[in-house]
Design a protein around this motif. Structure first.
Motif, PDB file in Angstrom:
ATOM      1  N   TRP A 241       0.642  -1.362   0.065  1.00 59.59           N
ATOM      2  CA  TRP A 241       0.113  -0.235   0.013  1.00 59.59           C
ATOM      3  C   TRP A 241       1.046   1.454  -0.164  1.00 59.59           C
ATOM      4  O   TRP A 241       1.803   1.318   0.319  1.00 59.59           O
ATOM      5  N   ASP A 242       0.386   2.354  -0.488  1.00 51.21           N
ATOM      6  CA  ASP A 242       0.971   3.627  -0.402  1.00 51.21           C
ATOM      7  C   ASP A 242       1.011   4.138   0.965  1.00 51.21           C
ATOM      8  O   ASP A 242       0.082   4.371   1.709  1.00 51.21           O
ATOM      9  N   ASN A 244       1.728   6.848   2.252  1.00 47.75           N
ATOM     10  CA  ASN A 244       1.446   8.245   2.553  1.00 47.75           C
ATOM     11  C   ASN A 244      -0.147   8.542   2.337  1.00 47.75           C
ATOM     12  O   ASN A 244      -0.377   9.641   2.264  1.00 47.75           O
ATOM     13  N   ASN A 245      -0.857   7.461   1.820  1.00 49.36           N
ATOM     14  CA  ASN A 245      -2.300   7.750   1.492  1.00 49.36           C
ATOM     15  C   ASN A 245      -3.030   6.571   1.657  1.00 49.36           C
ATOM     16  O   ASN A 245      -3.459   5.749   0.535  1.00 49.36           O
ATOM     17  N   TYR A 246      -3.503   6.184   2.884  1.00 57.86           N
ATOM     18  CA  TYR A 246      -4.297   4.834   2.963  1.00 57.86           C
ATOM     19  C   TYR A 246      -5.129   5.513   4.170  1.00 57.86           C
ATOM     20  O   TYR A 246      -5.069   5.932   5.088  1.00 57.86           O
ATOM     21  N   ASP A 275      -5.495   3.484  -0.775  1.00 60.23           N
ATOM     22  CA  ASP A 275      -5.425   2.093  -0.106  1.00 60.23           C
ATOM     23  C   ASP A 275      -6.308   2.026   1.048  1.00 60.23           C
ATOM     24  O   ASP A 275      -6.560   2.908   1.843  1.00 60.23           O
ATOM     25  N   HIS A 299      -6.498  -1.983  -4.291  1.00 58.16           N
ATOM     26  CA  HIS A 299      -6.370  -0.856  -3.455  1.00 58.16           C
ATOM     27  C   HIS A 299      -6.796  -1.341  -1.982  1.00 58.16           C
ATOM     28  O   HIS A 299      -6.767  -0.742  -1.020  1.00 58.16           O
TER      29      HIS A 299
END
Length: 412
Positions: A241-242, A244-246, A275, A299
């Motif tokens: 997963w990212d 910085n953005n989940y 995500d 995602h």
């Protein structure tokens, strides 16, 4: 004979043995070695508090063959072993009694060695009268073991008072989200508690109202919000997963938690979705949702078996905690997330208005578009306060265990 139960004083080494608190530890015993659920955490908090208080603490555990009684040192060792997951290998008796559950067999074998006393079901009263003074208190926080044998044994101790903590009445209010056997089991449990307890402890005003609705003739009810400590955040696990953005959602994957709504929202978000980490073990009666997860939608990542430090490490770095549950008695994850400073999006439930107030983002689970809108805004801005979704002038102060126990033990 020590602790005969027919006098108001007892001596050991020429000292008076005062009334004690008898904490039911059956729930923690059954869950040993697994990540703690919200109910487990409450029983553990009572155990921890009891070991620091001036009132002597005993622990009562129902096993497959009877009961085990722990004294204060036994309770202390039990707590340490819960934290270290250090249990003996089961002997023949434990293996025979817990066929198919070697972990539980090992726990019970350890507890038998630690026991202050043991007995079969029919002789619980005699065991308790030997070790407890009149005026002691039995406390049950785990929604377990208040069966006829236990009540009969407890009532044989002179002036013993029974306190039972009710976490919620969800099995009666939302039977469609329960396993088939759960509804009637809980109905009997609540009835037995209402008929035999001297005090019921409700974890919220909402739960107190629910108790009154189901049992208008219940014994006195005291409301004490559960304590929430600022979680300790460890190193979060890495994954595809990212970082910085989940978003995260936390809880057993069962119908009541409503993971299906999040799967629908992520399907709507399409290729540009952030995500979603679903943290929790597989539950029951949830074939359709589990089948969708098994298809590995993009995602979306399912994580189970994480320890608390890892879970809170993931939560701290997330954009928000998503909690679209159909019903909650208290619901610890959103409160713990708010204590971390993490934005939380929750269903429009009275309990969250009671505990979280203006520090939550409310979205009715019937409005799928609103959930998507909030998630998209947080994914883009990453700051609920800047985005105007949460009032940054309000500091969230979570309820604490000190206040909880101050309320409860004023009554018992």
């Amino acid at each position: 004979m020590r602790g005969a139960g027919n006098s108001t004083a007892n001596t050991r080494n020429n000292t008076v043995k005062p009334p004690a608190r008898l904490l039911d530890l059956t729930r923690l015993t059954s869950r040993a070695g697994r990540p703690m659920t919200g109910v487990d955490r409450v029983e553990f908090a009572y155990l921890t508090y009891g070991l620091t208080d001036d009132v002597p603490l005993h622990g009562l555990i129902r096993t497959s063959v009877g009961y085990i009684l722990l004294d204060q040192e036994g309770c202390r060792e039990f707590r340490i072993r819960l934290m270290t997951n250090d249990w003996d290998q089961p002997g023949l008796l434990s293996r025979l009694a817990r066929r198919g559950d070697p972990a539980r067999a090992g726990v019970e074998a350890t507890l038998r060695k630690m026991a202050r006393g043991r007995t079969v079901k029919s002789r619980l009263g005699k065991l308790l009268k030997r070790h407890l003074m009149p005026g002691s208190h039995y406390i049950n926080t785990g929604h377990t073991m208040l069966d006829a044998h236990t009540v009969e044994g407890l009532r044989q101790v002179l002036d013993l008072k029974i306190a039972f903590l009710v976490h919620d009445t969800i099995p009666l209010d939302y039977p469609q989200y329960q396993r088939a056997c759960t509804v009637e089991t809980f109905r009997v449990l609540l009835s037995r508690a209402a008929d035999n307890a001297d005090l019921l402890i409700a974890n919220s005003q909402q739960t107190a109202r629910d108790i009154a609705r189901h049992r208008p003739s219940a014994p006195p009810v005291v409301v004490a919000h559960l304590g929430v400590q600022i979680p300790r955040c460890g190193t979060p696990p890495e994954g595809p997963w990212d970082a910085n953005n989940y978003f995260v959602t936390l809880g057993t994957i069962e119908p009541r938690k409503n993971h299906a709504l999040l799967l629908d929202v992520w399907q709507d978000l399409g290729d540009d979705a952030p995500d979603l980490l679903i943290i929790g073990s597989r539950g029951w009666e949830n074939r359709e949702t589990l089948a969708r997860l098994d298809a590995k939608p993009p995602h979306i990542h399912v994580l189970s078996g994480l320890n608390d430090d890892q879970v809170f490490g993931l939560m701290k770095n997330a954009r928000a905690l998503l909690f679209p549950s159909h019903a909650e008695g208290f619901g610890l994850p959103p409160v713990e997330a708010a204590a971390l400073g993490l934005p939380v999006i929750v269903n429009e439930l009275p309990i969250y208005h009671e505990v979280l107030g203006d520090k939550a983002i409310y979205a009715d689970i019937g409005d799928r578009y609103l959930w998507r809108q909030y998630i998209e805004r947080l994914a883009q801005s990453g700051d609920a306060q800047v985005d105007g979704l949460i009032d940054h002038t309000i500091q969230f102060v979570p309820p604490n265990w000190e206040d909880h126990f101050k309320v409860v033990f004023t009554h018992i």
